[in-house]
Design an enzyme around this catalytic site. Sequence first.
Site, PDB file in Angstrom:
ATOM      1  N   CYS A 143     -11.250   9.270   3.529  1.00  0.00           N
ATOM      2  CA  CYS A 143     -11.112   7.975   4.280  1.00  0.00           C
ATOM      3  C   CYS A 143     -11.751   7.668   3.617  1.00  0.00           C
ATOM      4  O   CYS A 143     -11.673   5.790   3.050  1.00  0.00           O
ATOM      5  CB  CYS A 143     -11.982   7.785   6.094  1.00  0.00           C
ATOM      6  N   GLU A 174      -0.591   5.678   2.351  1.00  0.00           N
ATOM      7  CA  GLU A 174      -1.339   5.121   1.976  1.00  0.00           C
ATOM      8  C   GLU A 174      -1.339   5.533   0.883  1.00  0.00           C
ATOM      9  O   GLU A 174      -2.050   3.704  -0.456  1.00  0.00           O
ATOM     10  CB  GLU A 174      -2.662   5.574   2.784  1.00  0.00           C
ATOM     11  N   LYS A 180     -10.473   6.547  -0.505  1.00  0.00           N
ATOM     12  CA  LYS A 180      -9.145   5.967   0.132  1.00  0.00           C
ATOM     13  C   LYS A 180      -9.639   5.274   0.291  1.00  0.00           C
ATOM     14  O   LYS A 180      -8.380   4.071  -0.660  1.00  0.00           O
ATOM     15  CB  LYS A 180      -8.770   6.648   1.512  1.00  0.00           C
ATOM     16  N   ARG A 217       6.319   9.361  11.441  1.00  0.00           N
ATOM     17  CA  ARG A 217       6.878   9.841  12.171  1.00  0.00           C
ATOM     18  C   ARG A 217       6.054   9.985  13.558  1.00  0.00           C
ATOM     19  O   ARG A 217       4.977  10.101  13.184  1.00  0.00           O
ATOM     20  CB  ARG A 217       7.450  11.053  11.845  1.00  0.00           C
ATOM     21  N   ASP A 258     -11.112  18.756  12.399  1.00  0.00           N
ATOM     22  CA  ASP A 258      -9.490  19.267  12.634  1.00  0.00           C
ATOM     23  C   ASP A 258      -9.037  20.415  12.577  1.00  0.00           C
ATOM     24  O   ASP A 258      -8.087  21.202  12.404  1.00  0.00           O
ATOM     25  CB  ASP A 258      -9.120  18.963  10.750  1.00  0.00           C
ATOM     26  N   GLU A 261      -5.019 -14.797  17.658  1.00  0.00           N
ATOM     27  CA  GLU A 261      -4.157 -15.318  18.530  1.00  0.00           C
ATOM     28  C   GLU A 261      -3.258 -14.699  19.805  1.00  0.00           C
ATOM     29  O   GLU A 261      -2.745 -15.369  20.649  1.00  0.00           O
ATOM     30  CB  GLU A 261      -4.611 -16.578  18.304  1.00  0.00           C
ATOM     31  N   SER A 296     -17.924  15.138   8.643  1.00  0.00           N
ATOM     32  CA  SER A 296     -18.251  14.668   9.705  1.00  0.00           C
ATOM     33  C   SER A 296     -18.591  15.284  11.290  1.00  0.00           C
ATOM     34  O   SER A 296     -19.765  15.249  12.180  1.00  0.00           O
ATOM     35  CB  SER A 296     -16.850  13.696   9.827  1.00  0.00           C
ATOM     36  N   GLY A 297     -18.225  16.248  11.915  1.00  0.00           N
ATOM     37  CA  GLY A 297     -18.232  16.752  13.108  1.00  0.00           C
ATOM     38  C   GLY A 297     -19.822  18.328  13.319  1.00  0.00           C
ATOM     39  O   GLY A 297     -20.548  17.902  14.348  1.00  0.00           O
ATOM     40  N   CYS A 334     -13.923  13.719   4.936  1.00  0.00           N
ATOM     41  CA  CYS A 334     -13.950  11.915   5.259  1.00  0.00           C
ATOM     42  C   CYS A 334     -14.913  11.515   3.896  1.00  0.00           C
ATOM     43  O   CYS A 334     -14.589  10.247   3.345  1.00  0.00           O
ATOM     44  CB  CYS A 334     -14.182  11.935   6.916  1.00  0.00           C
ATOM     45  N   HIS A 352      -8.484 -20.573  16.999  1.00  0.00           N
ATOM     46  CA  HIS A 352      -7.610 -21.082  16.499  1.00  0.00           C
ATOM     47  C   HIS A 352      -8.153 -21.110  15.361  1.00  0.00           C
ATOM     48  O   HIS A 352      -9.374 -21.408  15.152  1.00  0.00           O
ATOM     49  CB  HIS A 352      -6.983 -21.983  17.344  1.00  0.00           C
ATOM     50  N   ALA A 385     -19.951  30.563   3.623  1.00  0.00           N
ATOM     51  CA  ALA A 385     -19.987  31.389   5.337  1.00  0.00           C
ATOM     52  C   ALA A 385     -18.599  32.243   5.910  1.00  0.00           C
ATOM     53  O   ALA A 385     -17.835  31.378   5.595  1.00  0.00           O
ATOM     54  CB  ALA A 385     -20.859  30.689   6.327  1.00  0.00           C
ATOM     55  N   TYR A 415       0.541   9.256   6.747  1.00  0.00           N
ATOM     56  CA  TYR A 415      -0.468   8.934   6.965  1.00  0.00           C
ATOM     57  C   TYR A 415      -1.538   8.774   5.090  1.00  0.00           C
ATOM     58  O   TYR A 415      -0.775   7.747   4.406  1.00  0.00           O
ATOM     59  CB  TYR A 415      -1.394   9.176   6.882  1.00  0.00           C
TER      60      TYR A 415
HETATM   61  P1  NDP Z   1       1.110  13.753   8.641  1.00  0.00           P
HETATM   62  O1  NDP Z   1       1.081  14.938   9.245  1.00  0.00           O
HETATM   63  O2  NDP Z   1       0.573  12.278   9.005  1.00  0.00           O
HETATM   64  O3  NDP Z   1       1.945  13.923   7.323  1.00  0.00           O
HETATM   65  C1  NDP Z   1       3.422  15.289   6.971  1.00  0.00           C
HETATM   66  C2  NDP Z   1       4.711  14.502   6.420  1.00  0.00           C
HETATM   67  O4  NDP Z   1       4.908  15.683   5.580  1.00  0.00           O
HETATM   68  C3  NDP Z   1       5.587  13.909   7.015  1.00  0.00           C
HETATM   69  O5  NDP Z   1       6.183  12.886   6.613  1.00  0.00           O
HETATM   70  C4  NDP Z   1       6.254  15.258   6.849  1.00  0.00           C
HETATM   71  O6  NDP Z   1       7.458  15.005   7.591  1.00  0.00           O
HETATM   72  C5  NDP Z   1       5.994  15.815   6.171  1.00  0.00           C
HETATM   73  N1  NDP Z   1       6.076  17.312   6.158  1.00  0.00           N
HETATM   74  C6  NDP Z   1       5.450  18.018   6.841  1.00  0.00           C
HETATM   75  N2  NDP Z   1       5.967  19.127   6.502  1.00  0.00           N
HETATM   76  C7  NDP Z   1       6.564  19.192   5.824  1.00  0.00           C
HETATM   77  C8  NDP Z   1       7.932  20.279   4.656  1.00  0.00           C
HETATM   78  N3  NDP Z   1       7.793  21.172   5.068  1.00  0.00           N
HETATM   79  N4  NDP Z   1       8.751  19.986   3.979  1.00  0.00           N
HETATM   80  C9  NDP Z   1       9.118  18.739   3.367  1.00  0.00           C
HETATM   81  N5  NDP Z   1       7.868  17.642   4.556  1.00  0.00           N
HETATM   82  C10 NDP Z   1       7.335  18.120   5.155  1.00  0.00           C
HETATM   83  O7  NDP Z   1       0.200  14.547   7.013  1.00  0.00           O
HETATM   84  P2  NDP Z   1      -1.072  13.541   6.643  1.00  0.00           P
HETATM   85  O8  NDP Z   1      -1.191  15.054   5.201  1.00  0.00           O
HETATM   86  O9  NDP Z   1      -0.027  12.514   5.390  1.00  0.00           O
HETATM   87  O10 NDP Z   1      -1.889  13.910   6.649  1.00  0.00           O
HETATM   88  C11 NDP Z   1      -2.876  14.826   7.499  1.00  0.00           C
HETATM   89  C12 NDP Z   1      -3.370  13.410   8.588  1.00  0.00           C
HETATM   90  O11 NDP Z   1      -4.876  13.081   8.616  1.00  0.00           O
HETATM   91  C13 NDP Z   1      -2.840  13.077   9.313  1.00  0.00           C
HETATM   92  O12 NDP Z   1      -2.422  14.096  10.726  1.00  0.00           O
HETATM   93  C14 NDP Z   1      -4.337  12.303  10.410  1.00  0.00           C
HETATM   94  O13 NDP Z   1      -4.963  12.399  11.617  1.00  0.00           O
HETATM   95  C15 NDP Z   1      -5.147  12.456   9.173  1.00  0.00           C
HETATM   96  N6  NDP Z   1      -4.867  11.117   8.411  1.00  0.00           N
HETATM   97  C16 NDP Z   1      -6.021   9.878   8.399  1.00  0.00           C
HETATM   98  C17 NDP Z   1      -5.649   8.503   7.795  1.00  0.00           C
HETATM   99  C18 NDP Z   1      -6.114   7.168   8.421  1.00  0.00           C
HETATM  100  O14 NDP Z   1      -6.745   7.707   9.747  1.00  0.00           O
HETATM  101  N7  NDP Z   1      -6.016   6.347   8.477  1.00  0.00           N
HETATM  102  C19 NDP Z   1      -5.303   9.087   6.274  1.00  0.00           C
HETATM  103  C20 NDP Z   1      -4.647   9.786   6.713  1.00  0.00           C
HETATM  104  C21 NDP Z   1      -4.619  11.240   7.071  1.00  0.00           C
HETATM  105  P3  NDP Z   1       8.423  14.737   9.148  1.00  0.00           P
HETATM  106  O15 NDP Z   1       7.775  13.486   9.439  1.00  0.00           O
HETATM  107  O16 NDP Z   1       9.201  15.669   9.356  1.00  0.00           O
HETATM  108  O17 NDP Z   1       7.130  15.902  10.078  1.00  0.00           O
END
Ligand code: NDP
Length: 459
Positions: free
Chosen positions: A48, A183, A51, A206, A304, A442, A15-16, A43, A437, A115, A179
């Site tokens: 995206c 999902e 998905k 989180r 990213d 609303e 995308s970028g 994406c 409504h 590259a 995320y």
């Molecule tokens: P996230 O950062 O959202 O979540 C990572 C998860 O993995 C968390 O639950 C984290 O736990 C866990 N984790 C990280 N390291 C470890 C480890 N060493 N051992 C065990 N668990 C671990 O990453 P995603 O892969 O889900 O998504 C990547 C990015 O992609 C997102 O941050 C978002 O920016 C983008 N995205 C956006 C979407 C949307 O807009 N709808 C959809 C999909 C992706 P903890 O919480 O404890 O840190």
Amino acid sequence: MSAFDYDLFVIGAGSGGVRAARIAAGYGARVAVAEEYRIGGTCVIRGCVPKKLYVYASRFRDDFEDAAGFGWTVPPARFDWPTLVAAKEKEISRLSGIYAANLEKAGVEMISSRAVLTGPNAVALSNGRRVSAKVILVATGGSPVMEPAIPGCDFAISSNEIFDLPKFPQRLIVVGGGYIAVEFASVFARLGAQVTQVFRADNILRGFDGDLRTHLSDAMRQAGVALKPGVLPTRIDRAGEAFRVTFSNGEACEADQILVATGRRPHTKGLGLETAGVGMKHDGAVIVDERSCTNVPSIYAVGDVTNRINLTPVAIREGHAFADNVFGGKDMTVDHRNVPSAVFTTPEIGTIGLTEEEARRDHDVVDVYSATFRPMKATLSGRAEKTFMKILVDGRTDRVLGVHLLGHETGEMAQLLAIPVRMGATKSDFDATMALHPTASEELVTMRTRSARHERGSA
Ligand code: NDP
């Protein structure tokens, strides 16, 4: 005559990168883009877009069930995974083709090759060519992190592979609580899989508003996802065609697939950034300034790979601003505050601004307005579902600090709410707006009763 082969060389056609290439070419720059895989990036190809198509597929289950309450008799529904995979492939190929056609129309040269940077203005291609460019843009995105590294972890798959599994996984284990994990857990549970989701924290998502996390985890459990907080796999063994997974709590179970979604990491390994002298963070993210320039003046990075906010529209904005600045003589920066976000679970999350936890940390007085209600459709469908909405207000200025939503189409709502929140709208502005409504949204302009007021120092 320029001393360089190109004015701009872009690495990565996501995308970028694509946006930056097109805009720069529009300013008359001689531009090339190198891509080692398919045009469109995460994406379009494995993020995206596919998905969201799978999310739509998954929601038909609820629609078929709900139809009965409205007088419809629907024959027993059957889901065919290969049909969905093939339809998805057709659509992303179409989109990838449009991206390629737009690049061509803009006069950008497409190079199907990996590259690698060999200097501040030099790139080596895997087809053997070496090229020079006045400016190089790194837009290589990110790749999945496969953690924890346990015996048998090679049997697990990432979100890259899950879209194209040859066979539908009847039993799916999802590792992670972010995320991607929520999902896919939501999608596969509705498509008919038995889903177990394990994650290290005490709750999913989180960093999201605490109430949203609680409401979503309740809804996911209700949809049949077995959520296991504080649990991770410790080993994976083959069990015939399936796998046997052992967990940190001593339990074990069999699964057809194990999806690891434990985050994504900037895709910078082996890219030659060190050779070119580009500074990176410990996680491999390219360090850039507010104009996306690295410490090497001829090398920029967007999306990213910079690990700022890893969302497609942010990468597009960054790429566009880069091209405007470097080739269009403009002075643009990207506002990374108040970026709306959605999580396409069912029900979905739409969110903008500060969470309650952040608002209480940053503001002296925070007023919380919230509502939990049964959506109108559920009255006849009989579905036990709830919509949750929360508005956070600065108690001193009346300014809306954040809005957090869980329910139907809340992603769409968050996009529109991002406008007033970014403009600095107050709660009184929301209240002065006439309701529409009957809609769910609303509620956002009729929420009058404060559910809590937090003053700094109060519990
Ligand atoms: P996230 O950062 O959202 O979540 C990572 C998860 O993995 C968390 O639950 C984290 O736990 C866990 N984790 C990280 N390291 C470890 C480890 N060493 N051992 C065990 N668990 C671990 O990453 P995603 O892969 O889900 O998504 C990547 C990015 O992609 C997102 O941050 C978002 O920016 C983008 N995205 C956006 C979407 C949307 O807009 N709808 C959809 C999909 C992706 P903890 O919480 O404890 O840190």
